[in-house]
Design an enzyme around this catalytic site. Structure first.
Site, PDB file in Angstrom:
ATOM      1  N   PHE B 120       0.853  -1.186   0.000  1.00 35.97           N
ATOM      2  CA  PHE B 120       0.000   0.000   0.000  1.00 35.97           C
ATOM      3  C   PHE B 120       0.884   1.228   0.000  1.00 35.97           C
ATOM      4  CE2 PHE B 120      -4.520   0.953   0.674  1.00 35.97           C
ATOM      5  CZ  PHE B 120      -5.081  -0.269   0.335  1.00 35.97           C
ATOM      6  N   GLN B 233      -8.033  14.498   3.934  1.00 37.71           N
ATOM      7  CA  GLN B 233      -7.402  13.698   2.888  1.00 37.71           C
ATOM      8  C   GLN B 233      -8.320  13.523   1.681  1.00 37.71           C
ATOM      9  OE1 GLN B 233      -6.452   9.243   3.360  1.00 37.71           O
ATOM     10  NE2 GLN B 233      -4.448  10.220   3.160  1.00 37.71           N
ATOM     11  N   HIS B 235      -8.724  11.340  -1.716  1.00 37.43           N
ATOM     12  CA  HIS B 235      -8.263  10.056  -2.251  1.00 37.43           C
ATOM     13  C   HIS B 235      -8.079  10.196  -3.750  1.00 37.43           C
ATOM     14  CE1 HIS B 235      -7.985   5.824  -3.214  1.00 37.43           C
ATOM     15  NE2 HIS B 235      -7.943   5.538  -1.925  1.00 37.43           N
ATOM     16  N   LEU B 245     -15.420   4.623  -4.229  1.00 40.40           N
ATOM     17  CA  LEU B 245     -13.969   4.512  -4.171  1.00 40.40           C
ATOM     18  C   LEU B 245     -13.438   3.360  -5.009  1.00 40.40           C
ATOM     19  CD1 LEU B 245     -11.484   5.624  -2.504  1.00 40.40           C
ATOM     20  CD2 LEU B 245     -11.743   3.553  -1.170  1.00 40.40           C
ATOM     21  N   GLU B 248      -7.061   1.947  -3.117  1.00 37.64           N
ATOM     22  CA  GLU B 248      -5.641   2.086  -3.418  1.00 37.64           C
ATOM     23  C   GLU B 248      -5.000   0.734  -3.713  1.00 37.64           C
ATOM     24  OE1 GLU B 248      -3.590   4.838  -0.950  1.00 37.64           O
ATOM     25  OE2 GLU B 248      -1.797   3.605  -0.907  1.00 37.64           O
ATOM     26  N   ARG B 279      -0.704   9.598  -0.506  1.00 36.78           N
ATOM     27  CA  ARG B 279      -1.896  10.050  -1.227  1.00 36.78           C
ATOM     28  C   ARG B 279      -1.884  11.534  -1.562  1.00 36.78           C
ATOM     29  NH1 ARG B 279      -6.387   6.541   2.127  1.00 36.78           N
ATOM     30  NH2 ARG B 279      -5.809   4.581   1.117  1.00 36.78           N
ATOM     31  N   HIS B 345     -12.054  12.082   1.400  1.00 36.28           N
ATOM     32  CA  HIS B 345     -12.010  10.689   1.825  1.00 36.28           C
ATOM     33  C   HIS B 345     -11.914  10.508   3.335  1.00 36.28           C
ATOM     34  CE1 HIS B 345     -11.204   6.462   1.427  1.00 36.28           C
ATOM     35  NE2 HIS B 345     -10.016   6.556   2.002  1.00 36.28           N
ATOM     36  N   ARG B 387      -2.645  10.688   6.257  1.00 30.95           N
ATOM     37  CA  ARG B 387      -2.753   9.302   6.700  1.00 30.95           C
ATOM     38  C   ARG B 387      -2.289   8.341   5.620  1.00 30.95           C
ATOM     39  NH1 ARG B 387      -6.853   5.114   5.959  1.00 30.95           N
ATOM     40  NH2 ARG B 387      -8.095   6.454   4.614  1.00 30.95           N
TER      41      ARG B 387
HETATM   42  C1  LIG Z   1     -14.667   4.082   0.760  1.00 33.77           C
HETATM   43  C2  LIG Z   1     -13.668   4.048   1.860  1.00 33.77           C
HETATM   44  C3  LIG Z   1     -12.736   3.035   1.923  1.00 33.77           C
HETATM   45  C4  LIG Z   1     -11.835   2.974   2.970  1.00 33.77           C
HETATM   46  N1  LIG Z   1     -10.921   1.954   2.987  1.00 33.77           N
HETATM   47  C5  LIG Z   1     -10.065   1.876   4.019  1.00 33.77           C
HETATM   48  C6  LIG Z   1      -9.119   0.811   4.091  1.00 33.77           C
HETATM   49  O1  LIG Z   1      -9.049  -0.042   3.207  1.00 33.77           O
HETATM   50  N2  LIG Z   1      -8.286   0.763   5.151  1.00 33.77           N
HETATM   51  C7  LIG Z   1      -8.328   1.689   6.148  1.00 33.77           C
HETATM   52  O2  LIG Z   1      -7.563   1.569   7.091  1.00 33.77           O
HETATM   53  N3  LIG Z   1      -9.231   2.694   6.113  1.00 33.77           N
HETATM   54  C8  LIG Z   1     -10.091   2.817   5.073  1.00 33.77           C
HETATM   55  N4  LIG Z   1     -10.977   3.859   5.041  1.00 33.77           N
HETATM   56  C9  LIG Z   1     -11.156   4.708   6.217  1.00 33.77           C
HETATM   57  C10 LIG Z   1     -11.943   3.942   7.271  1.00 33.77           C
HETATM   58  O3  LIG Z   1     -12.931   3.165   6.645  1.00 33.77           O
HETATM   59  C11 LIG Z   1     -12.651   4.825   8.277  1.00 33.77           C
HETATM   60  O4  LIG Z   1     -11.796   5.784   8.748  1.00 33.77           O
HETATM   61  C12 LIG Z   1     -13.148   3.976   9.453  1.00 33.77           C
HETATM   62  O5  LIG Z   1     -13.980   2.954   8.976  1.00 33.77           O
HETATM   63  C13 LIG Z   1     -13.882   4.819  10.458  1.00 33.77           C
HETATM   64  O6  LIG Z   1     -14.456   3.982  11.432  1.00 33.77           O
HETATM   65  P1  LIG Z   1     -15.234   4.580  12.658  1.00 33.77           P
HETATM   66  O7  LIG Z   1     -15.643   3.432  13.497  1.00 33.77           O
HETATM   67  O8  LIG Z   1     -14.440   5.644  13.271  1.00 33.77           O
HETATM   68  O9  LIG Z   1     -16.515   5.303  12.027  1.00 33.77           O
HETATM   69  P2  LIG Z   1     -17.747   4.812  11.121  1.00 33.77           P
HETATM   70  O10 LIG Z   1     -17.568   3.465  10.576  1.00 33.77           O
HETATM   71  O11 LIG Z   1     -18.018   5.921  10.185  1.00 33.77           O
HETATM   72  O12 LIG Z   1     -18.926   4.720  12.150  1.00 33.77           O
HETATM   73  C14 LIG Z   1     -19.543   5.847  12.717  1.00 33.77           C
HETATM   74  C15 LIG Z   1     -20.673   5.376  13.582  1.00 33.77           C
HETATM   75  O13 LIG Z   1     -21.188   6.449  14.338  1.00 33.77           O
HETATM   76  C16 LIG Z   1     -22.580   6.486  14.246  1.00 33.77           C
HETATM   77  N5  LIG Z   1     -23.003   7.865  14.433  1.00 33.77           N
HETATM   78  C17 LIG Z   1     -22.498   8.983  13.859  1.00 33.77           C
HETATM   79  N6  LIG Z   1     -23.146  10.074  14.285  1.00 33.77           N
HETATM   80  C18 LIG Z   1     -24.098   9.654  15.158  1.00 33.77           C
HETATM   81  C19 LIG Z   1     -25.100  10.303  15.928  1.00 33.77           C
HETATM   82  N7  LIG Z   1     -25.299  11.620  15.871  1.00 33.77           N
HETATM   83  N8  LIG Z   1     -25.903   9.544  16.693  1.00 33.77           N
HETATM   84  C20 LIG Z   1     -25.749   8.198  16.741  1.00 33.77           C
HETATM   85  N9  LIG Z   1     -24.815   7.535  16.043  1.00 33.77           N
HETATM   86  C21 LIG Z   1     -24.001   8.255  15.251  1.00 33.77           C
HETATM   87  C22 LIG Z   1     -22.881   5.922  12.879  1.00 33.77           C
HETATM   88  O14 LIG Z   1     -24.202   5.423  12.816  1.00 33.77           O
HETATM   89  C23 LIG Z   1     -21.845   4.807  12.801  1.00 33.77           C
HETATM   90  O15 LIG Z   1     -22.315   3.669  13.475  1.00 33.77           O
HETATM   91  C24 LIG Z   1     -11.857   3.947   3.980  1.00 33.77           C
HETATM   92  C25 LIG Z   1     -12.772   4.977   3.901  1.00 33.77           C
HETATM   93  C26 LIG Z   1     -13.639   5.064   2.843  1.00 33.77           C
HETATM   94  C27 LIG Z   1     -14.557   6.248   2.765  1.00 33.77           C
END
Ligand SMILES: Cc1cc2nc3c(=O)[nH]c(=O)nc-3n(C[C@H](O)[C@H](O)[C@H](O)COP(=O)(O)OP(=O)(O)OC[C@H]3O[C@@H](n4cnc5c(N)ncnc54)[C@H](O)[C@@H]3O)c2cc1C
Ligand code: FES
Lengths: 240, 566
Positions: B120, B233, B235, B245, B248, B279, B345, B387
């Protein structure tokens, strides 16, 4: 050109009960293959009626939020392009909530039972502590292959919603639960000793309710061979 | 009004929130997890490419080590990674991903059955563990299953509005049960914010519609600062015109970027690492190609070319990419290049925490007692100014786990705070008036204005002129939001329009911080590039930004040095 929509409306707070509302949206003919049913619903909500209600989140078929009945088939709204729906014989797009689940509002259904049934099949690795924390369990690509397809399930409910056995018998676990059960039961790392199979073998809820109608196979947006999976579970239940 | 008590409440059911719950459940009987979309619909399921760890268990990576992972992370972060946090991330990565494996994640394997890894960008060894190109989905489903086993209590489709706080301690929160259409007050001994990212402030984004930075909005309302928000960031490879997306990993597996002339232009900008440069650099190279007229047909997109890869490789390692390209661009990557353009992203900044996940106040010494944050919503400062791919799923599970453990400790004494009746009244009347008032602007109109502004004036390239204009527009949008907003859906039952409007309120708040922080940082570093200050200035700017609202709602800020010791 104008595209005609008929969208199922229901709000328990209103007197009308359930009805179909007609809408139309304009699109350039060349853009039809760009426009999905979800894009259209969002436009209708923004341009025509802010109270039109549906679920969506990822917009590209990975989160399972937007399954609904579209021109007679259960599909993901975000992955269904208008161009694939319209033809010489079909000039309108008809959208209804997923059948078989209680409707909360418009296109939003209560999927509580789908997730309850999922819990019943133990959607986790039973007895997973096989190695010291420093080392992974080994699992060869050949061992992983059988469950690969089932791990694609996004719990959208399209399959279970399309199943006649489930319509008649809400205790029936349904194809989604079976796909999920198969995914864990056939994982080479799983050590369940029949507890999951017991649930799957249940007379009312278990795999024997499947009459191989194949609606579920047609409905699955991830092309999972659900009936094939159920057949494998049946063979396992019989001790093969 | 309903009232629910839990020892610990976690807001968010993505990778960070779910991992936190598992850890907390080891210590507490009673953990509640709230998610505004059903847990399994959380944005984390969309992560495709992989999760980083220096396992050094395969031929190509046997010289890898956690120190090298840390080194790469620091280098990628352009000077703003806090070393203590980076060390926690890199050192524990192996154990943390093996834990995921043991919870059942169907990671892709080598022939001998070991955890496979792929290259990566910015990582000097192949260290991205992956589950085909559905890594996030695989991780979320395994973490969810573990929570079902441990009997975590789920509150799906509850929208959290605000925290109940008293000084530097949190006593619970106020949420809106979207289905019942009523306010619910949760009391808890500790709270973890795991609300995810905020990319929905931008026009084109890979994030789902739920990534509206609600946690950031809640922080600002409670005087908590946001750290390093200028670093957003972009992408390199978003499917043209769509918020989808192309991972990568497509470049990791050998894909080329090409311009209108068919040239592999990255050879010119980054002769060493080419397509796998960090990136921010790839994105700027792409934007330059586009700006200088070498986009495809002179337009604002380029190609990623996978046609030289074998179909077996694409089938095995990038099946979703092929499916997405076929479905959404009508292109078969086996035969044709895929049209792509940069899109928003990931947010490197967020709610500042220490390495236990505990939220920090305006000053280092006024730490919050029992409020934690983890995942994309938090800024523990492991990504610095940029990142590396696969480090954020790792961050979510690493610091989710730690926040779960340490918050559980804080929660043990039990619930003590009182219900803040004033706060509840305020939200009750706010929700009622939102549904009754006669206004003239719909929330999607304001959201469109915001997205356009952020994309055009606070995007890949920034300048004082653009940012100043952006700030004016955002103030205007905030004013219209508070004076003219109208919600057509007047019902109590499952009112998604109301939810969207509340999310917009949060977006308008943190977007102001993004723009202000970008305006104040008069240099270029990582993802933040100023055309009027194109150089990196280490003497002055090797420091983190903190922006917060004072009691009269005015934005204030200061800077703190990077933590270089461990
Ligand atoms: C398309 C894409 C591909 C990616 N691929 C990778 C990868 O291959 N490897 C990598 O390391 N990272 C990747 N990333 C980044 C990574 O996916 C995210 O940074 C990570 O999943 C974030 O996880 P999280 O648990 O912090 O938040 P999220 O998975 O966004 O979860 C947020 C949670 O909070 C809840 N929530 C939010 N606001 C409220 C509210 N007001 N009340 C109640 N609940 C709420 C939502 O319902 C959800 O359950 C990618 C990102 C994208 C956009
Ligand atoms: S919106 Fe996620 S599957 Fe359709």
């Amino acid at each position: 050109m104008e595209i005609a929509f008929e969208v199922s409306r229901y709000n328990p707070e209103e007197k009308e009960g359930n009805f179909y509302q007609k809408f139309s949206i304009s699109a350039r003919p060349g853009n039809l293959d760009d426009l999905t049913v979800l894009d259209s619903l969002i436009r209708l909500k923004e341009e025509k009626d802010g109270s039109l209600t549906f679920r969506h989140s990822c917009g590209h078929g990975s989160c399972g939020s937007c399954a609904m009945l579209i021109n007679g088939e259960n599909r993901l709204a975000c992955k269904t392009h208008l161009v694939d729906l319209l033809s010489q014989d079909e000039s309108r797009v008809k959208v209804s909530p997923l059948p078989g689940f209680p409707v909360i509002k418009d296109l939003v259904v209560d999927l509580g039972s789908l997730f309850e049934h999922d819990r019943e099949i133990k959607p986790y690795l039973v007895g997973s502590d096989k190695t010291s924390p420093e080392e992974e369990n080994l699992q060869t690509p050949e061992e992983l292959a059988p469950i690969q397809e089932a791990t694609k399930c996004i719990m959208c409910g399209a399959c279970t919603s399309s199943c006649p056995t489930y319509w008649d018998n809400k205790k029936y676990l349904g194809p989604a639960a079976f796909v999920r059960a198969f995914r864990w039961e056939s994982d080479s790392r799983d050590e369940s000793e029949g507890e999951r199979m017991e649930v799957l073998n249940d007379k009312r809820g278990g795999v024997w309710g499947c009459n191989k109608v194949f609606n579920c196979n047609d409905a699955c947006p991830k092309d999972i061979d659900t009936v094939g999976v159920i057949e494998k579970l049946k063979r396992k239940a019989l001790g093969f | 009004m309903k009232n629910i008590d839990h020892q610990l409440v976690i807001i968010g059911g993505g990778a960070a929130g779910l991992r936190a719950a598992i850890e907390a459940k080891k210590e507490l009987d009673d953990v509640g997890l709230i998610s505004k979309v059903r847990t399994l619909r959380s944005h984390s399921v969309s992560a495709q490419g992989g999760i980083a760890a220096s396992l050094a268990n395969i031929q190509e990576s046997h010289n890898d080590s956690w120190e090298k992972h840390l080194q790469d992370t620091i280098e990628g972060g352009a000077g703003l990674v806090d070393k203590d946090a980076g060390e926690v991330l890199a050192k524990n990565a192996g154990g943390n991903v093996i834990e995921l494996e043991r919870m059942g994640v169907p990671f892709s394997r080598t022939e001998e059955g070991k955890l496979d890894q792929r290259p990566f960008g910015g990582h000097t060894f192949p260290r991205a563990l992956y589950a085909a190109d559905r890594t996030g989905h695989a991780i979320v489903y395994a973490l969810y299953g573990e929570n079902v086993k441990l009997e975590t209590t789920f509150y799906d489709e509850y929208f959290v509005l605000d925290l109940m706080t008293d000084g530097n301690s949190v006593s619970g929160l106020v949420a809106y049960d979207v289905r019942a259409g009523e306010l619910v007050v949760f009391r808890a001994g500790a709270v973890i914010l795991a609300t995810g990212g905020c990319s929905q402030a931008y026009q084109l984004t890979s994030s789902g519609t739920a990534s509206t930075g609600d946690g950031l909005g809640m922080a600002l309302k409670n005087g908590i600062p946001l750290q390093d928000m200028e670093f957003i960031q972009f992408h390199p490879t978003g499917l043209r015109d769509k918020g989808i997306l192309i991972t990568e990993a497509a470049r990791g597996e050998g894909g080329y970027l090409r311009n209108d002339r068919g040239n592999r232009f990255m050879e010119k900008y980054e002769p060493e690492s080419k397509e796998l440069a960090p990136r921010d650099r790839v994105v700027r190279a792409m934007q330059r190609e586009i700006n200088e007229g070498r986009g495809i047909d002179g337009k604002d997109y380029l190609h990623i070319d996978l046609t030289h890869l074998s179909s077996a490789k694409i089938e095995r390692k990038l099946p979703t990419i092929r499916e997405l390209a076929l479905d959404f661009a009508n292109v078969d990557p086996l035969e044709q290049p895929i049209p792509v353009q940069p899109m928003a992203h990931y947010c490197m900044g967020g709610i500042p925490t220490d390495t236990t996940g505990r939220v920090q106040g305006k000053e280092v010494q006024d730490e919050w007692q029992n409020l934690y944050a983890a995942g994309e919503a938090a800024c523990v400062s492991v990504h610095g100014a940029n990142r590396l791919g696969t480090n954020s799923l790792l961050e979510a599970v690493t610091f989710g786990k730690r926040a779960g453990r340490f918050a559980a400790e804080q929660a043990k004494p039990g619930i003590s705070g009182k219900i803040d009746a004033n706060l509840v009244d305020r939200y009750n009347s706010r929700l009622n008036s939102l549904r009754k008032d006669q206004g003239s602007v719909r929330s999607h109109e304001l959201h469109d204005g915001l997205k356009e502004t952020m994309t055009e004036k606070c995007g890949v390239f920034r300048s004082s002129e653009d940012l100043t204009e952006a700030l004016d527009i955002i103030h205007q949008l905030q004013k219209e939001y508070s004076e003219k907003l109208v919600i057509e859906d007047r019902s109590d039952n499952f009112n998604t329009e109301l939810r969207t409007a509340l999310e917009l309120g949060n977006m308008l708040e943190y977007s102001e911080v993004i723009v202000r922080a970008a305006l104040e940082r008069e240099e270029s570093r990582g993802a933040h590039y100023r055309t009027d200050f194109p150089d990196r200035q280490d003497e002055e700017w090797l420091r983190h930004s903190f922006f917060y609202k004072n009691s009269s709602g005015k934005l204030r800020y200061h800077y703190r040095p990077v933590r270089n010791s461990t």
